[in-house]
Structures are given as C-alpha cells and as structure tokens.
Design an enzyme around this catalytic site. Sequence first.
Site, mmCIF file in Angstrom:
data_model
loop_
_atom_site.group_PDB
_atom_site.id
_atom_site.type_symbol
_atom_site.label_atom_id
_atom_site.label_comp_id
_atom_site.label_asym_id
_atom_site.label_seq_id
_atom_site.Cartn_x
_atom_site.Cartn_y
_atom_site.Cartn_z
ATOM 1 C CG ASP A 1 -1.931 1.043 1.265
ATOM 2 O OD1 ASP A 1 -2.266 1.556 0.177
ATOM 3 O OD2 ASP A 1 -2.409 1.400 2.368
ATOM 4 C CD GLU B 1 -0.150 5.377 -4.092
ATOM 5 O OE1 GLU B 1 0.340 5.583 -2.972
ATOM 6 O OE2 GLU B 1 -0.980 4.482 -4.312
ATOM 7 C CG ASP C 1 -8.136 4.556 0.291
ATOM 8 O OD1 ASP C 1 -7.979 3.319 0.272
ATOM 9 O OD2 ASP C 1 -7.387 5.327 0.913
HETATM 10 C C1 GLC Z 1 -4.734 3.333 2.690
HETATM 11 C C2 GLC Z 1 -5.208 2.122 1.909
HETATM 12 C C3 GLC Z 1 -6.286 1.410 2.694
HETATM 13 C C4 GLC Z 1 -5.759 1.032 4.077
HETATM 14 C C5 GLC Z 1 -5.275 2.274 4.797
HETATM 15 C C6 GLC Z 1 -4.620 1.943 6.132
HETATM 16 O O1 GLC Z 1 -5.739 4.284 2.779
HETATM 17 O O2 GLC Z 1 -5.633 2.460 0.633
HETATM 18 O O3 GLC Z 1 -6.701 0.256 1.985
HETATM 19 O O4 GLC Z 1 -6.763 0.417 4.805
HETATM 20 O O5 GLC Z 1 -4.318 2.952 3.996
HETATM 21 O O6 GLC Z 1 -3.528 1.117 5.984
#
Ligand code: GLC
Length: 763
Positions: A371, A374, A481
């Site tokens: 995650d 980017e 998200d």
């Molecule tokens: C980011 C991710 C999400 C995750 C959050 C906390 O927003 O896109 O899927 O739950 O981080 O880690």
Amino acid sequence: MNVSHEENYKLELEGLDRKISRLNVSTRPEKDFVNDLIPPLDIEKTDGETHWELNKKSDGFSVESSGFPVAEFTELKEVSPDPVDGQNNGHWLRLIHKLADDSRVFGLGEKTGYLEKSGRSYEMWNRDTNGFYTHNEDPLYSSIPFYIVQEDGSCQTCNFLGVYLHQAERSKFNIKYGERPYGVGVTVSSPKTMLYLITGEEIKQVVKGYTRLTGKPLFPPKWALGYHHSKYGVPSDSNETLELAKEFRNREIPCDAIYFDIQHMDNKRVFTWDEDRFPEPESLIEKLHEMNYRVVNIVDPGVKEEEGYEIYDSGKESEVFVKDKEGDDYSGSVWPGFCVFPDFIREGVRDWWARQNGKILDQGVDGIWNDMNEPAIFFGKKQIKEIASELLDRFSDEDHLDFSCKNRLLNIGESSTNSMVHETDKGEKIDHGKVHNLYALYEAMATEQAFERKRPNKRPFILTRAGFPGIQKFAAKWTGDNSSTWEHMRMSVYMSLNLGMSGLPFVGPDIGGFDGDVEPELLTRWIQLGSVLPFFRNHSSLDTAPQEPWSYGEKYEKINRKYISLRYSLLPFLYTEFFRTHRSGVPIMRPLFMEFPGDEETYSVSDQFLLGNSMLVAPVLERNAERRLVYLPYEDGNRDISWLDWWTGDRLESGYNLLETALDVMPIFIREGKGIPYTEPVQHTEKLRNVLKIKINPGPGGKKEVSVPIYHDDGESKGYDRGNYFYGEFLIEEGGEGTAPELEVKHDGYEPFWTETEVINPG
Ligand code: GLC
C-alpha cells in the site's frame, strides 16, 4: 530502421515484427533514446521486419505498415512546462495522434468514467487522493500510458491500434478533447519519448501484443481467487482474529484469506507486530492455516525514522533510503509519523527490502499487500518546516494569506515528493519525477524476490495499489480508497474492465466500499458483483459500519452466502480462465465489445461484462432495483443467438431484455455454444469436489456442439510452468444431458480432481 531528421525533431521507426513497431521521437536530436530507468520489456529485439515505414507529411509524419497507413502524427513540438508539475523542467514534448471523427478510444488503465474515453484528458502520475476519490478524479494510484484506438478501415489488416507510451515521466493524454477534437494529444515531461504501435484486427490482439511487450499477467495461486476479508482496524488482536476466522466457518460462508492492515503493527512500524495484541504471530498464523486460511499482511514503503528500530537502523547502515536535494535522507510523514523511503531502483536496495519481507514470510505470512506505494506521503519534513516558517513571516502582513496559500496547504501532499533525489546503481542522481511512476513496480519486484527466495516453488501473492506497465507480472491490484456509495460500485465495474483492457486483469475494488458507512442493500449487491470480479476482497476503513457478510441480519446474510458460495462453485471455471488469461494476456473480465465487436450496441454498454468468452454478467447497480435492462449481444453483429439464464434455465434472445431482479438475483447468462464447469460450493479453495458439473447452452433445440475448456493443477506451485498441469476440452454433442461427455485431453501433466462429470442442459 527508418530515420528522419527534421529541423526541430528526430524520429526513428523500427519494426519489431509484423504487428509491433517502436517509434522514437526526440526534440533534442543530440540525446539518445534510451529509457534506462524502466525495467526491460519482454521483447526488445526486432526480427528485422522491414515493412514498417515512416513518411513525412506537410503537417507531420505518418507510420505505415506494408503500404497501409497505421497512424498519423502532427504538431510535434516542445511546449512550455505544465503548471501542475512542481518540478518544471521546461522540456515537455507534445504530439497529436490524428484520428477520424468516428474513432473510439479505450484503455489508459485506472481511470473512472465510461469505457470509451473521448472528451476528457487523463494524466499519468501515481497519486493517492485526499481520503477517497470522486467520480471524475484523475490521476489515480497507477499509471498505464497505453490506449487503444478503433478506427474503421484505416488499414486493411487492422481495425485496432494500440499505442503504448514507454515513458515513466508524468504524461497527459487529451482524448479528442478541447481545442483538438481530432486526435489524441500526447504530452510528456521529457524532450524525448518512445511509442510502441501495436496493430490488430481485433482488440484482443492488441491487448495480446501489449502484454507480449510488457509481460503476461501472473498466474495466481488458487487461494487468491477465493473470497478475501479485510478491514482497517480489524482484527485488532489475536483473539479477534480467531473469532473472525471461526465465524466464517460456523456460518458456512466461504473465505480463503484474512488481512492484517496497519493496526497489527507496533506503532505502525513496518515488519513488526504489536507485542501486546499479537504476542505470538507465528502460532496465530499456524492456527489460521489449520483452518485453511491464508494470511495477507500490509507492507508500506515508509520506514519509521527512529533510531533503535531495527529496520531503520539496518537501512541506514546499508544506505538504502532516498535522499533529498541537500543530500540528507528524505523524510516525510505517513502513518507512523516521519518516515524514510527505500530507493527501490537500486538492486542492492531491492535485495535489502526482500530480506525484510523475508522475515514476515518466515513467520508464515502468505501474501503481501503493498500500500501507499505511489509513494503517498502526507507532507515532507523540510517542506512543512519551510511552509510553517513562511506562514509565520507572512502573518505580519495578513493580506498575503490568500487563496494561493490555502491551495498550497491543500496540495501539500501532491508536492511532498518533489524534493526526492534517487540514485541509480551507476551512482547517477535522478530527480523523483523520472522515478515516481516506477516506484511501486520496483517495490513489487523486490517483494517478489522475497517470495522467490523463501518459497522458490510457490506462486507469490502480492497486492498493490500503485503500478506501471509490467506490474501485471507481479501483482494483483485493487482500485484504492473508494466509498460505500452506489456510484462507486458502478465505477468499480468500469475501472476493473478498463484495467483489464490495459493489460492488468487481476483487479477489483474494495467490496462494500472503503470510506463511509455501507447500507445493507449496497453491501449485498456489491458482494454479488464481487463474486464474479477477478479479485474479490471486502475491505473498509477504520471506524466505519461493519461489512461482514452477516452484519445486517439473516435476510442479507443468506444472499451474501449464496453469492460467496457461487464464487466457490465457479472456481473450476475461473481458474481455467485465469490460466488462459495468463497465457494470452486477454483479460478474464471483458467488455462486451471485446467478444462481439460486430455488434455496434455493445460499445455503449459499460455496466455489463463477460467472464472469458462464455459467461455474461449484468450486475445490479441501483438501489431498490426490482428490474434491470440487460443487453444480450448478437453474434457477428446481427445474428440472433440464445442466452441461458444461469439461475432459471430460461433461454433469452439477443437484444434488450427487462429482467426481474429481486435482491437475491444478479443476472448471469451462458452464451450459446458455451458451457460453464463448476462444482457444489466449498468453504475454501483447498477443498475439492469429485463431481464436476457442466452447465451448457447448446442453443434452441439443443443443436449446437458445446466445447468447454478445463484446467487443473496443484493450485499453488510453479509446476505448471514445467508442464505439471491438466488442460482439456469437453465436447458435448446434441442431447449430451446427463451423459459423460467426451474429454479431449490437450495436456496431461496432472491428475484431474473430478472422478465424475455431470452435464446439465436446462434449456
Ligand atoms: C490506505 C489504503 C487502505 C488502508 C489504509 C490503512 O488508505 O488504501 O486500503 O486500509 O491505507 O492502511
């Protein structure tokens, strides 16, 4: 090779084969064309094809293949820097790819909106959004600078042309938009660029060609095709984890994977577990394995900047972190507070990262979820200090605290990475703008290395948010998200289809929606949709309404169970199709026009899709929708065919049909001449049934011969690459109902799982 030197630019055209050519464009003729930061493509070499030609025109140039025009370009020049790019370097190159008025444009990866992309502009810059994204937000998390044009009669052997911009810098695509409705305006933040042109009679051939270049999509382990359950904040400790795991089994709702989001960590430090809440991760994972669950852990690239934290100390010692313009380790704020970021473009850094990932693989973790890659950074440490002191200065003159100041604060995340400076293996310093879009791809390569070392014979599972062409070889992707709204569920269909057409087929959204509280009906409809999407994971944000399949009482739970079970019934079909997708690059989830290009109406249908070439799905995307209009395509453009309703066995004809869609109905059809292999449902992918059923649609009167492909292997090893798999085709002739169908074995490298087959011909 065709070379053309003009006053203001230089061009080079090289045919790779009959279908693919490479076009180098430069407005700085003294510079060479090498894009050496992008990992190598799967095919780079040419076989000396000569029928590609470059022709000069009065307003630009054209590319021809065997004398037929393939593409025409105009207005090639350098343009002034784009104001949104904080790192303006003054060398944006622009060219217009001219198109006919009635042409259609598809692709461009992770984009919202209808499948036909005209009338908007799109940017390629991997970007986290502020919280969650809106229906027209752009850019989003991943960048796939690849589009497909459908243009009738532009060339005798191609109706479709794929254009892949092999460039990692920020780029923009104006699709028949603004002052230039006659083409695709391509702008790239570099004085040189490289375009691959891929021709095909069908859109499928173009996608195949694109994946020959950038890599065939991975073949996932079978468990990755099951239902995955996740929530930010939950499970918060070992007991809650086991309770959750038991709940699925007690309620007989199938599930294969449980996710650990950042709450499992010790103060959000990557590669750690909170010792109080998860005192014995190995034994917890072992218990989950005994219940046939797999475990997926989140891994963010930001390493908390804190002496004494093992990972930070080790990274610091090995000098793996990205620097800033002053040569210090770049520091930026993410979940754990200020963090430093591995410079994945260096081999040694990837090796170091693989070793860190290896530690959680040693604990038994099955899949890794990349995650924030980017990379997403809330703000830089130096950046916030600078802004704060500037604001303090300005407070003496309050007039200057104006709108621009507000914008600067709002966009602080967008510009947070500007001061990053990377270093290559050769010691060259590189501005972040050239690396940004590649960051997640290199991280995925490092993660894959960890799997390769620890489990050399097993297929890895990596889930990524960001990406660039090539990421399909390493990772599944979710669409970030989203929100728990009907609009987002609809968008998730467009986005998944779009990514598949752009060479990235193992995709899906957060089922139920990430942000905000879900309503029970929406959750149920979204689970229905998810049950037939390539990647099926329920995920939601911290402190939002629960999204467990049983959260809203018996009425909804029953339907949720029915559809999650459907997913598990369909595994023989889905697994076969995933294998075919891995081999061909043609996505498992397809827009209708990919299979029925002659049927004009299919081009305006963005909210239905096919799985493989045989199953059509029309998800219900509206609240309280007791009916849904479903379009069933015509074969060869106008030939009426029949479509078999999966649930009722009714046979419908091509054209628009208004269907009853009570809450427990998501319309699914089998195309005429096709069949779907399935079994009774199982609770997880390790369990196999010994009766293989095949539901067929042999057309009216049962006349058509039906052939049904089937694939099987051990579900998790890389043995399939060495031939350890079974692949065959059932051939079912007229009146095949109930009888053991003929099975034509095409590859006999593994024992089929079934001992009995049953043909079902409801029509
Ligand atoms: C980011 C991710 C999400 C995750 C959050 C906390 O927003 O896109 O899927 O739950 O981080 O880690």
